[in-house]
Design a protein around this motif. Structure first.
Motif, PDB file in Angstrom:
ATOM      1  N   VAL A   6      -2.313  10.411 -91.809  1.00 24.44           N
ATOM      2  CA  VAL A   6      -1.559   9.509 -92.590  1.00 24.44           C
ATOM      3  C   VAL A   6      -2.519   8.244 -92.572  1.00 24.44           C
ATOM      4  CG1 VAL A   6       0.384   7.990 -92.676  1.00 24.44           C
ATOM      5  CG2 VAL A   6       0.694  10.396 -92.347  1.00 24.44           C
ATOM      6  N   SER A   7      -3.124   7.737 -91.393  1.00 20.86           N
ATOM      7  CA  SER A   7      -3.839   6.731 -91.546  1.00 20.86           C
ATOM      8  C   SER A   7      -5.205   6.894 -92.374  1.00 20.86           C
ATOM      9  CB  SER A   7      -4.294   6.520 -90.125  1.00 20.86           C
ATOM     10  OG  SER A   7      -5.252   5.363 -90.116  1.00 20.86           O
ATOM     11  N   ASN A   8      -5.483   8.155 -92.360  1.00 25.37           N
ATOM     12  CA  ASN A   8      -7.028   8.139 -93.110  1.00 25.37           C
ATOM     13  C   ASN A   8      -6.477   8.136 -94.763  1.00 25.37           C
ATOM     14  OD1 ASN A   8      -8.728   8.894 -90.744  1.00 25.37           O
ATOM     15  ND2 ASN A   8      -8.378  10.816 -90.960  1.00 25.37           N
ATOM     16  N   ARG A   9      -5.341   8.774 -95.103  1.00 26.48           N
ATOM     17  CA  ARG A   9      -5.047   8.644 -96.408  1.00 26.48           C
ATOM     18  C   ARG A   9      -4.608   7.142 -96.978  1.00 26.48           C
ATOM     19  NH1 ARG A   9      -1.536  14.162 -97.262  1.00 26.48           N
ATOM     20  NH2 ARG A   9      -2.762  15.606 -96.286  1.00 26.48           N
ATOM     21  N   ILE A  10      -4.150   6.514 -96.059  1.00 22.30           N
ATOM     22  CA  ILE A  10      -3.783   5.062 -96.287  1.00 22.30           C
ATOM     23  C   ILE A  10      -5.093   4.228 -96.674  1.00 22.30           C
ATOM     24  CG2 ILE A  10      -2.846   2.593 -95.269  1.00 22.30           C
ATOM     25  CD1 ILE A  10      -0.655   4.253 -94.049  1.00 22.30           C
ATOM     26  N   ARG A  11      -5.984   4.492 -95.745  1.00 18.78           N
ATOM     27  CA  ARG A  11      -7.440   3.711 -95.595  1.00 18.78           C
ATOM     28  C   ARG A  11      -8.099   4.255 -96.830  1.00 18.78           C
ATOM     29  NH1 ARG A  11      -9.627   5.601 -91.246  1.00 18.78           N
ATOM     30  NH2 ARG A  11     -10.839   6.894 -92.271  1.00 18.78           N
ATOM     31  N   ALA A  20      -4.841  -2.429 -93.217  1.00 17.31           N
ATOM     32  CA  ALA A  20      -4.178  -1.565 -92.727  1.00 17.31           C
ATOM     33  C   ALA A  20      -3.987  -1.654 -91.288  1.00 17.31           C
ATOM     34  CB  ALA A  20      -4.224  -0.165 -93.548  1.00 17.31           C
ATOM     35  N   ILE A  21      -2.921  -1.527 -90.648  1.00 14.96           N
ATOM     36  CA  ILE A  21      -2.801  -1.809 -89.079  1.00 14.96           C
ATOM     37  C   ILE A  21      -1.825  -0.637 -88.509  1.00 14.96           C
ATOM     38  CG2 ILE A  21      -2.228  -3.217 -87.268  1.00 14.96           C
ATOM     39  CD1 ILE A  21      -2.914  -5.674 -89.280  1.00 14.96           C
ATOM     40  N   ARG A  22      -1.980   0.182 -87.780  1.00 13.59           N
ATOM     41  CA  ARG A  22      -0.960   0.691 -87.008  1.00 13.59           C
ATOM     42  C   ARG A  22      -0.266  -0.250 -86.062  1.00 13.59           C
ATOM     43  NH1 ARG A  22      -1.391   5.823 -83.175  1.00 13.59           N
ATOM     44  NH2 ARG A  22       0.776   6.195 -82.891  1.00 13.59           N
ATOM     45  N   TRP A  23       1.112  -0.430 -86.498  1.00 15.30           N
ATOM     46  CA  TRP A  23       1.976  -1.357 -85.914  1.00 15.30           C
ATOM     47  C   TRP A  23       2.673  -0.844 -84.603  1.00 15.30           C
ATOM     48  CZ3 TRP A  23       1.954  -6.356 -86.107  1.00 15.30           C
ATOM     49  CH2 TRP A  23       3.128  -6.980 -85.578  1.00 15.30           C
ATOM     50  N   GLU A  26       5.169   5.054 -85.294  1.00 13.69           N
ATOM     51  CA  GLU A  26       4.910   5.834 -86.677  1.00 13.69           C
ATOM     52  C   GLU A  26       4.997   4.614 -87.705  1.00 13.69           C
ATOM     53  OE1 GLU A  26       8.057   8.643 -86.763  1.00 13.69           O
ATOM     54  OE2 GLU A  26       6.892  10.017 -85.578  1.00 13.69           O
ATOM     55  N   GLU A  27       4.678   3.593 -87.298  1.00 11.65           N
ATOM     56  CA  GLU A  27       4.891   2.272 -88.456  1.00 11.65           C
ATOM     57  C   GLU A  27       3.389   1.742 -88.611  1.00 11.65           C
ATOM     58  OE1 GLU A  27       7.558  -0.605 -87.012  1.00 11.65           O
ATOM     59  OE2 GLU A  27       9.281   0.708 -87.513  1.00 11.65           O
ATOM     60  N   PHE A  28       3.089   1.520 -89.867  1.00  5.71           N
ATOM     61  CA  PHE A  28       1.915   0.919 -90.226  1.00  5.71           C
ATOM     62  C   PHE A  28       2.248  -0.414 -91.090  1.00  5.71           C
ATOM     63  CE2 PHE A  28       0.900   5.179 -89.888  1.00  5.71           C
ATOM     64  CZ  PHE A  28      -0.578   5.320 -89.214  1.00  5.71           C
ATOM     65  N   VAL A  29       1.271  -1.539 -91.078  1.00  4.59           N
ATOM     66  CA  VAL A  29       1.510  -2.739 -91.665  1.00  4.59           C
ATOM     67  C   VAL A  29       0.354  -2.703 -92.715  1.00  4.59           C
ATOM     68  CG1 VAL A  29       1.526  -5.313 -91.676  1.00  4.59           C
ATOM     69  CG2 VAL A  29       2.570  -3.897 -89.987  1.00  4.59           C
ATOM     70  N   ILE A  30       0.231  -3.068 -94.098  1.00  2.00           N
ATOM     71  CA  ILE A  30      -0.566  -3.150 -94.889  1.00  2.00           C
ATOM     72  C   ILE A  30      -0.403  -4.369 -95.815  1.00  2.00           C
ATOM     73  CG2 ILE A  30      -1.633  -2.279 -96.949  1.00  2.00           C
ATOM     74  CD1 ILE A  30      -0.489   0.596 -96.398  1.00  2.00           C
ATOM     75  N   LEU A  31      -1.579  -5.007 -95.682  1.00  2.00           N
ATOM     76  CA  LEU A  31      -1.620  -6.392 -96.313  1.00  2.00           C
ATOM     77  C   LEU A  31      -2.383  -6.431 -97.510  1.00  2.00           C
ATOM     78  CD1 LEU A  31      -2.357  -8.507 -92.983  1.00  2.00           C
ATOM     79  CD2 LEU A  31      -0.178  -8.237 -94.195  1.00  2.00           C
TER      80      LEU A  31
END
Length: 108
Positions: A6-11, A20-23, A26-31
């Motif tokens: 999921v992290s790779n796909r977001i990036r 993008a930060i893993r918060w 299972e939560e991510f923050v994207i600015l």
């Protein structure tokens, strides 16, 4: 392995100026840098939903719920997270695999 993918796909789906930060677990923050129009944000978030859910990860169907906010006013980081968190729980409570955008400027 699922969170890593999921992290790779977001990036891969965000611009170099976005963050993008893993918060948490299972939560991510994207600015998103310079994404100020609600419709543009909605389009980007729907792209993220599709990128995550279209292809299985480790033979699993994976979906995400997104909470976002947009504001034309300055706000501190604590207020920003409260807005995003409200929107996230709206997405989770109304069907999941969707995005909800909280418009902070309408709340004042």
């Amino acid at each position: 392995m699922v969170i890593r993918e999921v992290s790779n796909r977001i990036r891969k789906s965000i611009r170099k100026t976005d963050i993008a930060i893993r918060w948490g677990g299972e939560e991510f923050v994207i600015l998103f840098d310079d994404l100020f129009k609600k419709n543009d944000l909605k389009v980007k978030l729907n792209e993220l939903l599709k990128i995550i859910s279209n292809d299985k990860i480790e033979s699993l169907n994976v979906t995400i719920s997104i909470g976002a906010f947009i504001s034309s006013k300055k706000m501190n980081i604590s207020e920003a997270f409260i807005c995003a968190d409200k929107a996230l729980y709206n997405s989770k409570n109304t069907g999941r695999n969707k995005c909800t955008i909280y418009d902070f400027s309408k709340d004042r």
